[in-house]
Scaffold this active site. Structure first.
Site, PDB file in Angstrom:
ATOM      1  N   ASP A  31       0.859  -1.190   0.000  1.00  0.00           N
ATOM      2  CA  ASP A  31       0.000   0.000   0.000  1.00  0.00           C
ATOM      3  C   ASP A  31       0.897   1.243   0.000  1.00  0.00           C
ATOM      4  OD1 ASP A  31      -3.252   0.254   1.126  1.00  0.00           O
ATOM      5  OD2 ASP A  31      -2.016   2.062   0.868  1.00  0.00           O
ATOM      6  N   ASN A  32       0.505   2.252  -0.757  1.00  0.00           N
ATOM      7  CA  ASN A  32       1.289   3.501  -0.753  1.00  0.00           C
ATOM      8  C   ASN A  32       0.629   4.566   0.129  1.00  0.00           C
ATOM      9  OD1 ASN A  32      -0.898   4.098  -2.387  1.00  0.00           O
ATOM     10  ND2 ASN A  32       0.267   5.506  -3.697  1.00  0.00           N
ATOM     11  N   ARG A 101     -11.498   4.532  -4.833  1.00  0.00           N
ATOM     12  CA  ARG A 101     -12.801   3.852  -4.872  1.00  0.00           C
ATOM     13  C   ARG A 101     -14.029   4.738  -4.683  1.00  0.00           C
ATOM     14  NH1 ARG A 101     -16.029   4.743  -0.654  1.00  0.00           N
ATOM     15  NH2 ARG A 101     -15.063   4.549   1.387  1.00  0.00           N
ATOM     16  N   THR A 145     -16.977  -3.698  -9.166  1.00  0.00           N
ATOM     17  CA  THR A 145     -18.175  -3.064  -8.611  1.00  0.00           C
ATOM     18  C   THR A 145     -19.434  -3.476  -9.363  1.00  0.00           C
ATOM     19  OG1 THR A 145     -19.250  -0.946  -8.170  1.00  0.00           O
ATOM     20  CG2 THR A 145     -17.787  -0.998 -10.048  1.00  0.00           C
ATOM     21  N   SER A 195     -20.176   6.924 -12.934  1.00  0.00           N
ATOM     22  CA  SER A 195     -19.171   7.907 -12.487  1.00  0.00           C
ATOM     23  C   SER A 195     -17.838   7.536 -13.124  1.00  0.00           C
ATOM     24  CB  SER A 195     -19.026   7.886 -10.952  1.00  0.00           C
ATOM     25  OG  SER A 195     -18.307   6.727 -10.557  1.00  0.00           O
ATOM     26  N   TYR A 197     -15.164   6.968 -11.514  1.00  0.00           N
ATOM     27  CA  TYR A 197     -14.667   5.828 -10.736  1.00  0.00           C
ATOM     28  C   TYR A 197     -15.232   4.505 -11.271  1.00  0.00           C
ATOM     29  CZ  TYR A 197     -15.412   2.067  -7.544  1.00  0.00           C
ATOM     30  OH  TYR A 197     -15.534   0.805  -7.053  1.00  0.00           O
ATOM     31  N   HIS A 198     -16.564   4.429 -11.402  1.00  0.00           N
ATOM     32  CA  HIS A 198     -17.168   3.181 -11.878  1.00  0.00           C
ATOM     33  C   HIS A 198     -16.666   2.847 -13.292  1.00  0.00           C
ATOM     34  CE1 HIS A 198     -20.212   4.122  -8.668  1.00  0.00           C
ATOM     35  NE2 HIS A 198     -20.153   2.818  -8.516  1.00  0.00           N
ATOM     36  N   LYS A 201     -13.583   0.795 -13.531  1.00  0.00           N
ATOM     37  CA  LYS A 201     -13.761  -0.640 -13.302  1.00  0.00           C
ATOM     38  C   LYS A 201     -14.256  -1.328 -14.581  1.00  0.00           C
ATOM     39  CE  LYS A 201     -12.929  -0.498  -8.730  1.00  0.00           C
ATOM     40  NZ  LYS A 201     -12.227  -1.379  -7.801  1.00  0.00           N
ATOM     41  N   GLN A 224     -18.786  -6.034  -6.659  1.00  0.00           N
ATOM     42  CA  GLN A 224     -19.278  -5.851  -5.285  1.00  0.00           C
ATOM     43  C   GLN A 224     -20.305  -4.719  -5.179  1.00  0.00           C
ATOM     44  OE1 GLN A 224     -16.833  -6.438  -1.494  1.00  0.00           O
ATOM     45  NE2 GLN A 224     -16.657  -4.257  -1.826  1.00  0.00           N
ATOM     46  N   ARG A 257     -23.198   6.060   6.215  1.00  0.00           N
ATOM     47  CA  ARG A 257     -23.437   7.492   6.466  1.00  0.00           C
ATOM     48  C   ARG A 257     -24.727   7.682   7.272  1.00  0.00           C
ATOM     49  NH1 ARG A 257     -21.778  12.033   3.851  1.00  0.00           N
ATOM     50  NH2 ARG A 257     -23.657  12.703   2.755  1.00  0.00           N
ATOM     51  N   GLU A 340     -28.081  10.577 -11.891  1.00  0.00           N
ATOM     52  CA  GLU A 340     -28.456   9.164 -11.785  1.00  0.00           C
ATOM     53  C   GLU A 340     -29.972   9.074 -11.841  1.00  0.00           C
ATOM     54  OE1 GLU A 340     -27.044   7.800  -7.926  1.00  0.00           O
ATOM     55  OE2 GLU A 340     -28.236   9.260  -6.841  1.00  0.00           O
TER      56      GLU A 340
HETATM   57  N1  USQ Z   1     -26.828   8.513  -1.426  1.00  0.00           N
HETATM   58  C1  USQ Z   1     -27.752   9.233  -0.711  1.00  0.00           C
HETATM   59  N2  USQ Z   1     -27.343   9.928   0.374  1.00  0.00           N
HETATM   60  C2  USQ Z   1     -26.052   9.927   0.805  1.00  0.00           C
HETATM   61  C3  USQ Z   1     -25.100   9.185   0.088  1.00  0.00           C
HETATM   62  C4  USQ Z   1     -25.522   8.480  -1.041  1.00  0.00           C
HETATM   63  O1  USQ Z   1     -28.942   9.262  -1.044  1.00  0.00           O
HETATM   64  O2  USQ Z   1     -25.763  10.593   1.809  1.00  0.00           O
HETATM   65  C5  USQ Z   1     -27.242   7.758  -2.628  1.00  0.00           C
HETATM   66  C6  USQ Z   1     -26.450   8.099  -3.875  1.00  0.00           C
HETATM   67  O3  USQ Z   1     -26.980   9.220  -4.546  1.00  0.00           O
HETATM   68  C7  USQ Z   1     -26.538   6.793  -4.651  1.00  0.00           C
HETATM   69  C8  USQ Z   1     -26.590   5.726  -3.565  1.00  0.00           C
HETATM   70  O4  USQ Z   1     -26.983   6.403  -2.370  1.00  0.00           O
HETATM   71  O5  USQ Z   1     -27.744   6.745  -5.342  1.00  0.00           O
HETATM   72  C9  USQ Z   1     -25.289   5.000  -3.342  1.00  0.00           C
HETATM   73  O6  USQ Z   1     -24.253   5.929  -3.056  1.00  0.00           O
HETATM   74  P1  USQ Z   1     -22.956   5.463  -2.254  1.00  0.00           P
HETATM   75  O7  USQ Z   1     -22.129   6.686  -1.997  1.00  0.00           O
HETATM   76  O8  USQ Z   1     -23.341   4.627  -1.088  1.00  0.00           O
HETATM   77  O9  USQ Z   1     -22.237   4.432  -3.267  1.00  0.00           O
HETATM   78  P2  USQ Z   1     -21.384   4.667  -4.608  1.00  0.00           P
HETATM   79  O10 USQ Z   1     -21.019   6.077  -4.769  1.00  0.00           O
HETATM   80  O11 USQ Z   1     -22.080   4.006  -5.735  1.00  0.00           O
HETATM   81  O12 USQ Z   1     -20.060   3.820  -4.374  1.00  0.00           O
HETATM   82  C10 USQ Z   1     -19.906   2.813  -3.376  1.00  0.00           C
HETATM   83  C11 USQ Z   1     -18.406   2.612  -3.146  1.00  0.00           C
HETATM   84  C12 USQ Z   1     -17.773   2.045  -4.411  1.00  0.00           C
HETATM   85  C13 USQ Z   1     -18.494   0.766  -4.791  1.00  0.00           C
HETATM   86  C14 USQ Z   1     -19.985   1.032  -4.988  1.00  0.00           C
HETATM   87  C15 USQ Z   1     -20.753  -0.232  -5.206  1.00  0.00           C
HETATM   88  O13 USQ Z   1     -17.769   3.835  -2.785  1.00  0.00           O
HETATM   89  O14 USQ Z   1     -16.398   1.804  -4.177  1.00  0.00           O
HETATM   90  O15 USQ Z   1     -17.955   0.260  -5.999  1.00  0.00           O
HETATM   91  O16 USQ Z   1     -20.519   1.619  -3.783  1.00  0.00           O
HETATM   92  S1  USQ Z   1     -22.175  -0.012  -6.220  1.00  0.00           S
HETATM   93  O17 USQ Z   1     -22.928   1.133  -5.667  1.00  0.00           O
HETATM   94  O18 USQ Z   1     -22.960  -1.209  -6.169  1.00  0.00           O
HETATM   95  O19 USQ Z   1     -21.730   0.334  -7.550  1.00  0.00           O
END
Ligand code: USQ
Length: 409
Positions: A31-32, A101, A145, A195, A197-198, A201, A224, A257, A340
């Protein structure tokens, strides 16, 4: 099994390293410390006080007698160091967590977009190229993801990576006109990242497919969902082993959160209507999935194995309402900073892990309180100004999103 964990200091990497070490595997962390550097850049810390990597591995040795080695170098930039490391250590497997991530962090500005693409794709390509150059047979397990698929449904469950399709053709292989006939094939499920980020992947998927085909590398890609929880059996053994807990608007993920917000009496920040449905998995299931994936590698020459690493789906507003009910938290619908779908259904196939023995930890299992307790214990470390999500997907998201103040970048 000797396992190198790239990104072993992070939110998933650290508990996975401890779990694998606890199961008797020989674990080496690389890890860095880029995640810790981003904490400083954002002025946002983990809610839990995390020890340094050196203190962490020393505490693990003290508590369990087990050794975890730690190497500090940048997989995305220090190719020669990575190559030397693989040649010297010759691990049976590499678990690749070494990527930026956070979706909001990746969308914050052009610097972060470029960093996320450079860092993530170079880390992946360097690892794959180094395994080929070192001429080693190493199983790569990558943390991907669910977001590579997007979150819609096409009237079917999202399959594990591949989609069987049928196309109609009125030509034969030589290009001659023939009677229309169906041709069947299997393709990667069409990607639809939400995004930068996504999107990295998605790029990783193509790198994996190429190296599996061309060099017969053995690769497993884990798609995941959103992790919830912060504690595993191993991180709970000693306070110096504690895992990080992100609650800020860039790195905090939705359910953790909300649990933190409930603990500190901050209205739950539901983006828009909260109609977004997402896939979830508890952190304890994540570490188990990594081990199951390590124990079930593809054969040389086999295509990339793709597993959907999630155990249940939930709608954001249902999670908020559930927490409001059990903790009395207030729910605040805030303008969505992201681009979204406001409302979506999500149905996902996750049979592979279940067939291989995963016993899912569901939301109903009572662990919600455990996360809230952790948040309450460290509530005095919380900086409320870091809670709102301020990274905007496009300029049109600006209306209504809290402005950045001088002390809350
Ligand atoms: N959201 C809210 N309120 C918040 C935070 C988020 O309503 O306070 C909403 C977002 O708008 C979104 C959803 O909740 O619609 C998910 O947001 P998130 O921040 O929990 O997740 P995301 O940004 O998609 O990313 C996280 C991880 C990422 C992983 C991904 C899995 O940071 O590393 O790859 O979840 S997945 O979501 O299945 O693509």
């Amino acid at each position: 099994m000797k396992v190198a964990i790239l990104g072993g200091d992070g939110f998933c990497g650290w508990p996975a390293s401890l779990y694998l070490s606890d199961q008797g595997h020989d674990v080496i962390i690389v890890d860095n410390l880029s995640r810790r550097a981003i904490d400083e850049e954002l002025g946002a810390e983990s809610l839990t006080p995390i020890a340094t990597p050196e203190e962490r591995v020393a505490a693990w040795k003290e508590v369990t007698g087990k050794e975890i080695a730690f190497h500090n170098f940048n997989v995305a930039e220090d190719y020669d160091t990575l190559l030397d490391f693989l040649r010297t250590e010759q691990p049976d497997a590499v678990v690749h967590f070494a990527e930026q991530r956070a979706a909001p962090y990746s969308m914050k500005n052009s610097k972060n977009k470029r960093y996320t693409v450079d860092n993530n794709t170079n880390a992946t390509n360097n690892l794959l190229a180094a395994i080929v150059e070192a001429d080693l047979d190493i199983h790569v397990v990558h943390l991907g993801t669910m977001g590579v698929y997007g979150y819609g449904t096409a009237g079917m469950k999202i399959p594990e990576g591949y989609l069987e399709i049928q196309v109609m053709s009125d030509e034969d292989e030589a290009g001659n006109k023939v009677e229309p006939h169906p041709i069947e094939m299997e393709i990667l499920y069409p990607s639809n990242p939400g995004s930068i980020y996504h999107m990295t992947k998605v790029l990783d998927q193509t790198l994996f497919a190429f190296y599996a085909k061309n060099d017969e590398l053995r690769i497993t890609d884990l798609h995941q969902g959103i992790i919830w929880g912060t504690t595993t059996e191993q991180t709970a053994k000693d306070e110096r082993l504690i895992n990080r807990f992100d609650y800020d608007g860039d790195y905090g993920t939705v359910l953790n959160r909300f649990l933190m917000q409930a603990a500190v009496d901050y209205p739950l920040t539901v983006h828009g209507t909260g109609g977004q449905t997402r896939a979830f998995i508890h952190i304890r299931d994540m570490v188990r999935c990594i081990e199951i994936a390590l124990q079930n590698p593809p054969a040389r020459g086999e295509r990339v194995k793709i597993f959907n690493q999630m155990t249940e789906t939930h709608r954001v507003r249902d999670l908020a309402n559930l927490l409001a009910e059990i903790s009395g938290a207030e729910v605040a619908n805030v303008p969505n900073p992201r681009k979204e779908s406001a409302e979506n259904e999500l149905h996902v196939v996750n049979e592979t892990f279940l067939d291989l023995g995963l016993k899912p930890t569901k939301l109903a299992d009572g662990l919600l309180h455990e996360v809230e307790e952790v948040a309450r214990k460290y509530a005095d470390r919380a900086d409320m100004s870091k809670i709102p999500a301020r990274s905007l997907w496009t300029k049109s998201n600006e209306a209504g999103v809290p402005a950045v103040t001088a002390d809350a970048k």
